[in-house]
Scaffold this motif. Structure first.
Motif, mmCIF file in Angstrom:
data_model
loop_
_atom_site.group_PDB
_atom_site.id
_atom_site.type_symbol
_atom_site.label_atom_id
_atom_site.label_comp_id
_atom_site.label_asym_id
_atom_site.label_seq_id
_atom_site.Cartn_x
_atom_site.Cartn_y
_atom_site.Cartn_z
ATOM 1 N N SER A 196 1.023 -1.318 -0.293
ATOM 2 C CA SER A 196 -0.022 0.105 0.582
ATOM 3 C C SER A 196 0.782 1.113 0.352
ATOM 4 N N PRO A 197 0.532 2.328 -1.207
ATOM 5 C CA PRO A 197 1.694 3.339 -1.047
ATOM 6 C C PRO A 197 0.337 4.169 -0.123
ATOM 7 N N GLU A 198 -0.561 3.647 0.757
ATOM 8 C CA GLU A 198 -0.538 4.793 1.348
ATOM 9 C C GLU A 198 -0.293 5.323 3.015
ATOM 10 N N ILE A 199 0.369 5.586 3.268
ATOM 11 C CA ILE A 199 1.519 6.204 4.549
ATOM 12 C C ILE A 199 1.335 6.943 5.002
ATOM 13 N N LEU A 200 1.910 7.045 6.164
ATOM 14 C CA LEU A 200 2.146 7.774 7.347
ATOM 15 C C LEU A 200 3.263 8.501 7.649
ATOM 16 N N THR A 201 3.932 9.907 7.141
ATOM 17 C CA THR A 201 5.331 10.369 7.377
ATOM 18 C C THR A 201 5.212 11.124 7.552
ATOM 19 N N ILE A 202 6.734 11.655 8.602
ATOM 20 C CA ILE A 202 6.574 13.189 8.771
ATOM 21 C C ILE A 202 8.565 13.445 8.493
ATOM 22 N N GLU A 203 8.434 14.765 8.605
ATOM 23 C CA GLU A 203 10.324 15.082 7.994
ATOM 24 C C GLU A 203 10.960 14.374 9.640
ATOM 25 N N TYR A 204 12.322 13.803 9.676
ATOM 26 C CA TYR A 204 13.493 13.411 10.310
ATOM 27 C C TYR A 204 13.301 15.277 11.239
ATOM 28 N N HIS A 205 13.175 16.343 11.037
ATOM 29 C CA HIS A 205 13.756 17.872 11.620
ATOM 30 C C HIS A 205 12.255 18.501 11.601
ATOM 31 N N SER A 206 11.132 17.689 11.878
ATOM 32 C CA SER A 206 10.457 18.665 11.950
ATOM 33 C C SER A 206 9.630 18.326 13.138
ATOM 34 N N PRO A 207 8.913 19.535 14.243
ATOM 35 C CA PRO A 207 8.387 19.358 15.473
ATOM 36 C C PRO A 207 7.651 17.761 15.652
ATOM 37 N N ALA A 208 7.561 17.508 16.380
ATOM 38 C CA ALA A 208 7.357 15.427 17.153
ATOM 39 C C ALA A 208 5.407 16.374 16.798
ATOM 40 N N SER A 209 5.398 17.498 17.228
ATOM 41 C CA SER A 209 3.821 17.536 17.788
ATOM 42 C C SER A 209 3.281 17.684 16.630
ATOM 43 N N ALA A 210 2.974 17.753 15.288
ATOM 44 C CA ALA A 210 3.134 17.917 13.991
ATOM 45 C C ALA A 210 2.634 16.728 13.301
ATOM 46 N N ALA A 211 2.992 14.899 14.181
ATOM 47 C CA ALA A 211 2.877 14.108 13.882
ATOM 48 C C ALA A 211 1.616 14.095 15.075
ATOM 49 N N THR A 212 1.452 13.924 16.003
ATOM 50 C CA THR A 212 0.268 13.761 16.828
ATOM 51 C C THR A 212 -1.171 13.613 16.456
ATOM 52 N N GLY A 213 -1.540 13.887 15.240
ATOM 53 C CA GLY A 213 -2.880 13.116 14.883
ATOM 54 C C GLY A 213 -2.656 11.942 13.603
ATOM 55 N N ALA A 214 -1.494 12.359 13.439
ATOM 56 C CA ALA A 214 -0.232 10.501 12.457
ATOM 57 C C ALA A 214 -0.546 9.897 13.379
#
Length: 409
Positions: free
Chosen positions: A206-224
């Motif tokens: 499946s190409p439908e994946i959740l990602t976040i960039e390494y240097h991004s704030p972790a808080s941006a991934a809370t919803g994911a």
């Protein structure tokens, strides 16, 4: 032969399964944390019970609800499940960071996802084929009544454990996707030649994946993270070119405690991976979290965090005024080579943020074994250069077996 396998009743899969530990839907989040920290399981079941007794004669009614002279008219139902990830994401809300002690007094029901059908009651006579259909329709846990020696003892009016479900004279266990996959793996030869086919050829990447960039704030991934918990997947941490570095996994977070909410709110994604990795959080990151909480006037979470870290041996967490801790640099971007395809761990025993990976040409059976060995419901799919292709889940695998049976009909 495969059809005969899937005609097995779910009672066959329940052998040896422990009785569920549970909480009332009116229990507090603090109660849930206490149960989770003393449990071998990542999840605890949540029940809604309307206990009523109609007396038919004189006799003894036990604390578990048993009594020969009482008619059972209880209405008991498992309405969901919660884990530490639910608590962590809940505490990440701004209003809860200000006063976590108040937030933890809320009923555990506020943590339950508003998605119907994640937990379903079924009878022991339900067939494995029916169970697979329920899972493919979205069920994550199938709640099944079981008979145990413990149940028999409690019928003799012994006081029950407050966190083991006994309803209508019965105890319950639940089956998961992993339980079903393990059962199919034990008779995998019946599905030949499907298990030897590559996951690419089977079309289950499946190409439908959740990602976040390494240097991004972790808080941006809370919803994911919340979504990954529901989907039973994970959040991939990638570099600017889309190379897989690691992951922020609900399976890993579930082994942590609630104070990880402070780290999730203040650290970068890369630093959060280091924070939740096995062995406990690095002391320098503990100081960073403490300092940033103070900087943002999140005194309620700071107090909760400091107390937890001090009890855990990180007394320096209280040194939040240390200017050095305010300027501690983030950890450097690790090389993609840090991903180990041979690393094996139990999600309950050891915490790791390294991703479990395979390649498009990996066979279905190899990926099944990989996921089961690492106690996860998914495996990331990468190319030789570690670029992320997609993800394969237990649900994808079950679809293959279900379609194979349909083709035989």
């Amino acid at each position: 032969m495969a059809v005969r396998l899937l005609s097995h009743e779910l009672s066959d899969l329940c052998l040896g399964k422990p009785a569920l530990r549970s909480l009332s839907v009116t229990s507090t989040i603090a109660d849930a944390i206490e149960v989770l920290k003393t449990s071998d399981e990542n999840f605890v079941s949540v029940w809604s019970c309307n206990h009523k007794k109609a007396k038919t004669g004189s006799g003894f009614e036990s604390a578990a609800g048993f009594g020969d002279d009482f008619d059972d008219v209880d209405d008991c139902k498992c309405v969901g499940k919660v884990c530490m990830v639910d608590v962590i994401c809940y505490l990440c809300k701004d209003e809860n960071l200000v006063s976590p002690s108040l937030a933890l007094k809320k009923p555990v029901s506020v943590l339950l996802p508003k998605i119907p059908g994640l937990v379903i009651h079924v009878e022991p006579s339900c067939s494995l084929l029916e169970a697979i259909d329920l899972i493919l329709e979205g069920a994550q846990n199938l709640v099944i009544p079981i008979k145990t020696k413990l149940s028999s003892k409690r019928k003799q009016h012994l006081k029950p454990s407050p966190t083991v479900t006994i309803h209508k004279g019965r105890e319950f266990c639940w089956l998961t996707q992993e339980d079903v996959i393990r059962f199919l793996l034990s008779s995998i030869g019946l599905f030949s030649p499907i298990p030897a086919c590559s996951i690419d050829a089977l079309g289950i990447i499946s190409p439908e994946i959740l990602t976040i960039e390494y240097h991004s704030p972790a808080s941006a991934a809370t919803g994911a993270i919340s979504r990954a918990l529901v989907d039973q997947t994970s959040v991939a941490v990638v570099d600017s070119e889309g190379t897989l570095i690691g992951e922020i996994s609900p399976f890993t977070l579930a082994c942590c405690d609630e104070t990880v909410a402070a780290a999730l709110k203040t650290l970068s994604s890369g630093d959060l991976m280091a924070y939740i990795d096995c062995g406990g959080p690095p002391e320098d990151l503990v100081r960073v979290v403490s300092a940033r909480l103070k900087e943002r006037n999140l005194n309620g979470m700071l107090d909760h965090f400091t107390m937890s870290m001090t009890c855990g041996g990180f007394s320096s967490a209280s040194s939040s005024s240390d200017e050095e801790s305010m300027t501690t640099p983030v950890s450097p971007l690790p090389r993609s080579g840090r991903i180990s395809k041979t690393t094996s761990y139990s999600a309950r025993m050891v915490r790791r943020s390294e991703a479990i990976v395979c390649h498009p040409k990996s066979s279905l059976i190899a990926v099944m074994i990989q996921a089961i060995a690492h106690r996860v419901n998914y495996v990331w799919v990468i190319e030789d250069d570690c670029s992320l292709v997609g993800i394969v889940t237990f649900s994808d695998m079950l679809k293959v077996f279900r379609e194979h049976l349909e083709s035989m009909a």
